[in-house]
Design a protein around this motif. Structure first.
Motif, PDB file in Angstrom:
ATOM      1  N   VAL A 182       0.982  -1.238   0.063  1.00  0.00           N
ATOM      2  CA  VAL A 182      -0.027  -0.058  -0.030  1.00  0.00           C
ATOM      3  C   VAL A 182       0.890   1.175   0.300  1.00  0.00           C
ATOM      4  CG1 VAL A 182      -1.566   1.358   1.363  1.00  0.00           C
ATOM      5  CG2 VAL A 182      -2.042  -0.926   1.232  1.00  0.00           C
ATOM      6  N   GLU A 183       1.946   1.238   0.752  1.00  0.00           N
ATOM      7  CA  GLU A 183       2.943   2.374   0.773  1.00  0.00           C
ATOM      8  C   GLU A 183       3.524   2.659  -0.569  1.00  0.00           C
ATOM      9  OE1 GLU A 183       5.359   5.559   1.828  1.00  0.00           O
ATOM     10  OE2 GLU A 183       3.356   4.981   2.613  1.00  0.00           O
ATOM     11  N   SER A 184       3.823   1.624  -1.445  1.00  0.00           N
ATOM     12  CA  SER A 184       4.450   1.612  -2.684  1.00  0.00           C
ATOM     13  C   SER A 184       3.587   2.475  -3.555  1.00  0.00           C
ATOM     14  CB  SER A 184       4.848   0.393  -3.205  1.00  0.00           C
ATOM     15  OG  SER A 184       5.820  -0.287  -2.387  1.00  0.00           O
ATOM     16  N   LEU A 196       3.272   6.078  -2.357  1.00  0.00           N
ATOM     17  CA  LEU A 196       4.614   6.796  -2.777  1.00  0.00           C
ATOM     18  C   LEU A 196       4.544   7.238  -4.358  1.00  0.00           C
ATOM     19  CD1 LEU A 196       6.977   8.171  -1.721  1.00  0.00           C
ATOM     20  CD2 LEU A 196       8.284   5.838  -2.158  1.00  0.00           C
ATOM     21  N   LYS A 197       3.706   6.287  -5.059  1.00  0.00           N
ATOM     22  CA  LYS A 197       3.790   6.281  -6.657  1.00  0.00           C
ATOM     23  C   LYS A 197       2.777   7.610  -6.812  1.00  0.00           C
ATOM     24  CE  LYS A 197       3.118   4.039 -11.078  1.00  0.00           C
ATOM     25  NZ  LYS A 197       2.348   4.908 -11.495  1.00  0.00           N
ATOM     26  N   VAL A 208      -1.682  13.730  -0.880  1.00  0.00           N
ATOM     27  CA  VAL A 208      -1.589  12.639  -2.127  1.00  0.00           C
ATOM     28  C   VAL A 208      -3.131  12.418  -2.417  1.00  0.00           C
ATOM     29  CG1 VAL A 208      -0.716  10.533  -2.687  1.00  0.00           C
ATOM     30  CG2 VAL A 208       0.419  11.911  -1.302  1.00  0.00           C
ATOM     31  N   PRO A 209      -3.156  12.420  -3.850  1.00  0.00           N
ATOM     32  CA  PRO A 209      -4.549  12.141  -4.305  1.00  0.00           C
ATOM     33  C   PRO A 209      -5.001  10.558  -4.308  1.00  0.00           C
ATOM     34  CG  PRO A 209      -3.228  12.787  -6.236  1.00  0.00           C
ATOM     35  CD  PRO A 209      -2.489  12.851  -4.837  1.00  0.00           C
ATOM     36  N   MET A 210      -4.816  10.406  -3.019  1.00  0.00           N
ATOM     37  CA  MET A 210      -5.182   8.697  -2.791  1.00  0.00           C
ATOM     38  C   MET A 210      -6.168   8.626  -1.490  1.00  0.00           C
ATOM     39  SD  MET A 210      -2.514   5.641  -2.172  1.00  0.00           S
ATOM     40  CE  MET A 210      -2.850   3.923  -1.744  1.00  0.00           C
ATOM     41  N   LEU A 211      -7.254   7.893  -1.506  1.00  0.00           N
ATOM     42  CA  LEU A 211      -7.940   7.719  -0.371  1.00  0.00           C
ATOM     43  C   LEU A 211      -7.272   7.192   0.609  1.00  0.00           C
ATOM     44  CD1 LEU A 211     -11.418   6.814  -2.182  1.00  0.00           C
ATOM     45  CD2 LEU A 211     -10.766   9.076  -0.991  1.00  0.00           C
ATOM     46  N   ALA A 212      -7.802   7.822   1.834  1.00  0.00           N
ATOM     47  CA  ALA A 212      -7.139   6.830   3.106  1.00  0.00           C
ATOM     48  C   ALA A 212      -7.800   5.497   3.256  1.00  0.00           C
ATOM     49  CB  ALA A 212      -7.226   7.864   4.421  1.00  0.00           C
ATOM     50  N   LEU A 213      -8.727   5.321   2.589  1.00  0.00           N
ATOM     51  CA  LEU A 213      -9.359   4.033   2.752  1.00  0.00           C
ATOM     52  C   LEU A 213      -8.381   2.899   2.436  1.00  0.00           C
ATOM     53  CD1 LEU A 213     -12.979   4.633   1.484  1.00  0.00           C
ATOM     54  CD2 LEU A 213     -12.180   4.580   3.907  1.00  0.00           C
ATOM     55  N   ASP A 256      11.729  13.664   7.325  1.00  0.00           N
ATOM     56  CA  ASP A 256      10.544  14.434   8.167  1.00  0.00           C
ATOM     57  C   ASP A 256       9.293  14.268   7.074  1.00  0.00           C
ATOM     58  OD1 ASP A 256       9.421  15.729  10.357  1.00  0.00           O
ATOM     59  OD2 ASP A 256       9.130  17.392   9.039  1.00  0.00           O
ATOM     60  N   ASN A 257       9.640  14.566   5.725  1.00  0.00           N
ATOM     61  CA  ASN A 257       8.441  14.545   4.863  1.00  0.00           C
ATOM     62  C   ASN A 257       8.461  13.244   4.193  1.00  0.00           C
ATOM     63  OD1 ASN A 257       6.687  14.669   2.852  1.00  0.00           O
ATOM     64  ND2 ASN A 257       7.471  16.466   1.996  1.00  0.00           N
ATOM     65  N   ILE A 258       7.402  12.310   4.859  1.00  0.00           N
ATOM     66  CA  ILE A 258       7.512  10.690   4.156  1.00  0.00           C
ATOM     67  C   ILE A 258       7.318  10.693   2.591  1.00  0.00           C
ATOM     68  CG2 ILE A 258       6.919   9.949   6.491  1.00  0.00           C
ATOM     69  CD1 ILE A 258       4.104   9.433   5.213  1.00  0.00           C
ATOM     70  N   ASN A 259       6.871  11.964   2.223  1.00  0.00           N
ATOM     71  CA  ASN A 259       6.746  11.526   0.638  1.00  0.00           C
ATOM     72  C   ASN A 259       8.119  11.611  -0.146  1.00  0.00           C
ATOM     73  OD1 ASN A 259       3.862  11.534   0.699  1.00  0.00           O
ATOM     74  ND2 ASN A 259       3.664  13.719   0.396  1.00  0.00           N
ATOM     75  N   ASN A 260       9.175  12.060   0.712  1.00  0.00           N
ATOM     76  CA  ASN A 260      10.571  12.128   0.045  1.00  0.00           C
ATOM     77  C   ASN A 260      11.131  10.704   0.319  1.00  0.00           C
ATOM     78  OD1 ASN A 260      10.094  14.657  -1.166  1.00  0.00           O
ATOM     79  ND2 ASN A 260      10.570  15.552   0.794  1.00  0.00           N
ATOM     80  N   GLY A 261      10.539   9.819   1.131  1.00  0.00           N
ATOM     81  CA  GLY A 261      11.483   8.622   1.785  1.00  0.00           C
ATOM     82  C   GLY A 261      11.143   7.354   1.156  1.00  0.00           C
ATOM     83  N   ARG A 262      11.258   6.360   1.877  1.00  0.00           N
ATOM     84  CA  ARG A 262      11.068   4.931   1.211  1.00  0.00           C
ATOM     85  C   ARG A 262      10.428   4.278   2.544  1.00  0.00           C
ATOM     86  NH1 ARG A 262      13.289   3.347  -3.422  1.00  0.00           N
ATOM     87  NH2 ARG A 262      11.722   1.807  -3.348  1.00  0.00           N
TER      88      ARG A 262
END
Length: 570
Positions: free
Chosen positions: A424-426, A429-430, A441-446, A513-519
């Motif tokens: 799900v995290e992959s 991140l995409k 991120v335009p992705m539902l938290a569901l 700190d910004n997980i969008n820039n991490g793995r």
């Protein structure tokens, strides 16, 4: 009782003298349940949304807030062990619960003050800027004093209440039923806190949410004290850990004493450390410890009592110590079973903060509320396991699943949960990479719900299995400590999770700190590997372990404690 004295006047004095011993029973159930629901509501009101509170109210960075939350969760789980030891050894459960509830109330009041008075918290950061007003020493002092007191109060209530409630009932079947409804109460109150109170904190204000937490604590304390006249009070008999320590000292002192095979050479009675169970002969396992109970010259007084308790123990004390040694390897496997869950809980909230949490045009799920899915799925699957899966297992195998089997299924589900979390995290991140610069991120938290559901299903297996195993296998003098062992596991797991996250931050770039820039998905895959290795370790320990307190078996050989398939635990 008055009617009984009219009809049986000759027994009136006996009834009167035994009135205190006739306390307890199911009449105490509403007071215990009411107390735990009120106190759980209070805990959920301040602890479940702590990460968001620290970020929004005290300008703490996201990863730091998650780490602080892990430490607080860990501390909140260590304190119950201390509370259980104090209850078992010195003051009894009632006094520990009463005092701890007051301490918890004081801590939540401190937290409520930080949200009520602007002078007790820093000003918010400027929008679009990282420049923030530093937090003063006074503000930090009030904040961490409140968190510490609330954590200490939690430690002395939740698991000690579990033991006190079980002590009101005599039969194992009734105790199992009590555990079921007791932890349903915890799940229900925690779900309300994670949804209603957290929603109020996010949309109305933290001072209103913390105010509700204060009210919940007061209500729980009042309900608990209202049942005082009905409770059965177990008198503490001194610290059982002193007796266990004597085994180590006595064994060391007599390390050169030749072991005897004659039962008459061992001590069976003698001082206050003797438990209600009486061992008849020392077992052969860990036989070197038997020296602690073997009589030598000068150990026994002329009246038959022990002359030097630190040089001679009873056989029962030695056997109790052996029981703890046997179960410790199994207990250690549950630490790395709970560590991934603790890490996932805080990181999931950070994921939710970056995702689209809207349900319709006007409602947004609070980030701190997403973990309520664990509680809801736990309640549903606990009911399914108890009413459907356990009876099916009985039909197929001829007996109910043992505690070790339930824990093993929890291990498998835990590994599967971390794998789903990584996938799900992959995907999240995409989406983030496809929309650079977007705050959400335009992705539902569901998308986070499946992994949270799996956590709840896993807990429905391994937590009940653990509490059943410890309550069944621990010495009778350590029953409060037995129920708190799960808390100790969770506490260690949170601290290990904090250390593991720190290590990952130092040696990799997976968690900025910004997980969008991490793995972050790599962290989950790492937890999958840890889970697989730990499951292999568990299989070895479970294969070598033999149940010590197999009592009250029914006609088909299944344990009485297994007739109720599940103990609810959170």
């Amino acid at each position: 009782m008055e009617n009984g004295s009219r009809s049986h006047t000759g027994e009136s004095q006996i009834i009167s003298s035994d009135s205190s011993s006739r306390r307890g029973g199911w009449i105490t159930f509403p007071f215990i349940i009411g107390a735990i629901m009120g106190l759980s509501l209070a805990v959920g009101g301040w602890l479940s949304n702590l990460i968001v509170f620290l970020i929004q109210e005290f300008n703490v960075k996201s990863i730091d807030a998650a780490q602080i939350a892990n430490v607080v969760n860990g501390s909140s789980c260590f304190f119950p062990v201390i509370g259980a030891i104090i209850a078992d050894s010195f003051f009894g459960p009632f006094l520990v619960i009463s005092i701890s509830s007051c301490i918890s109330l004081l801590g939540i009041v401190f937290l409520a003050l930080t949200t009520t008075f602007d002078s007790l918290k820093p000003q918010s950061c400027l929008i679009g800027s990282e420049i923030c007003q530093p937090t003063s020493t006074l503000q930090y002092t009030i904040l961490y004093t409140g968190i510490a007191l609330a954590s200490i109060g939690l430690g002395g209530t939740r698991f000690t209440l579990a033991t006190m409630g079980a002590n009101q009932l005599d039969k194992p079947k009734n105790q199992a039923t009590f555990f079921n409804w007791y932890f349903i109460g915890i799940y229900f109150a925690s779900t309300v806190a994670l949804t209603v109170i957290v929603y109020i904190e996010d949309n109305v204000g933290f001072k209103w949410g913390f105010g509700l937490a204060v009210a919940g604590n007061v209500i729980g304390l009042v309900i608990f004290l209202s049942g005082t006249r009905f409770y059965h009070f177990n008198k503490p008999q001194g610290s059982p850990f002193v007796g266990l320590a004597r085994v180590i000292v006595a064994t060391t002192w007599k390390r050169n004493l030749p072991l005897s095979s004659e039962s008459k050479d061992y001590c069976y009675y003698g001082h206050e450390g003797v438990t209600n169970r009486v061992a008849t002969t020392p077992s052969r396992s860990f036989s070197f410890l038997n020296r602690a109970a073997q009589k030598a010259e000068g150990d026994i007084k002329p009246d038959g009592t022990i002359a030097k308790p630190w040089r001679l123990c009873t056989v029962q004390q030695v056997e109790d110590f052996k029981t703890l040694i046997r179960i410790m390897p199994l207990w250690s496997t549950t630490i790395f079973l709970s560590t991934p869950i603790g890490i996932q809980g805080s990181l999931t909230i950070l994921q939710a903060l970056t995702m689209d949490r809207h349900l319709g045009p006007h409602f947004q799920i609070p980030a701190g509320s997403v973990v309520a899915v664990i509680l809801v799925s736990g309640i549903i699957f606990l009911a399914l396991i108890d009413r459907l899966l356990c009876p099916m297992w009985k039909k197929l195998t001829g007996h109910f699943p043992t505690p070790l089997q339930r824990i093993g299924l929890g291990h498998v589900l835990n590994v599967f949960t971390m794998a789903v979390s990584a996938l799900v995290e992959s995907k999240r991140l995409k989406f983030s990479q496809d929309h650079p610069g977007a705050t959400t991120v335009p992705m539902l938290a569901l998308w986070l719900f499946p992994q949270l559901v799996l956590v709840g299903v896993g807990e429905a297996f391994h937590f009940p299995g653990q509490v059943s195993l410890y309550y069944q296998e621990f010495p009778s003098s350590l029953k409060s400590t037995a129920t708190a062992m799960i808390s100790l596991v969770i506490g260690i797991a949170f601290y290990l999770g904090t250390g593991l996250i720190n290590l990952v931050q130092k040696v990799t770039r997976w968690l900025p700190d910004n997980i969008n820039n991490g793995r972050l998905e790599n962290v989950y895959w790492m937890l999958v590997v840890i889970g697989v290795v730990n499951f292999g370790y568990y299989l070895v320990c479970a294969k070598l372990y033999k149940y010590q307190n197999v009592q009250d078996t029914d006609a088909d050989g299944s344990l009485e404690s297994d007739k109720k398939c599940c103990f609810f635990f959170f």
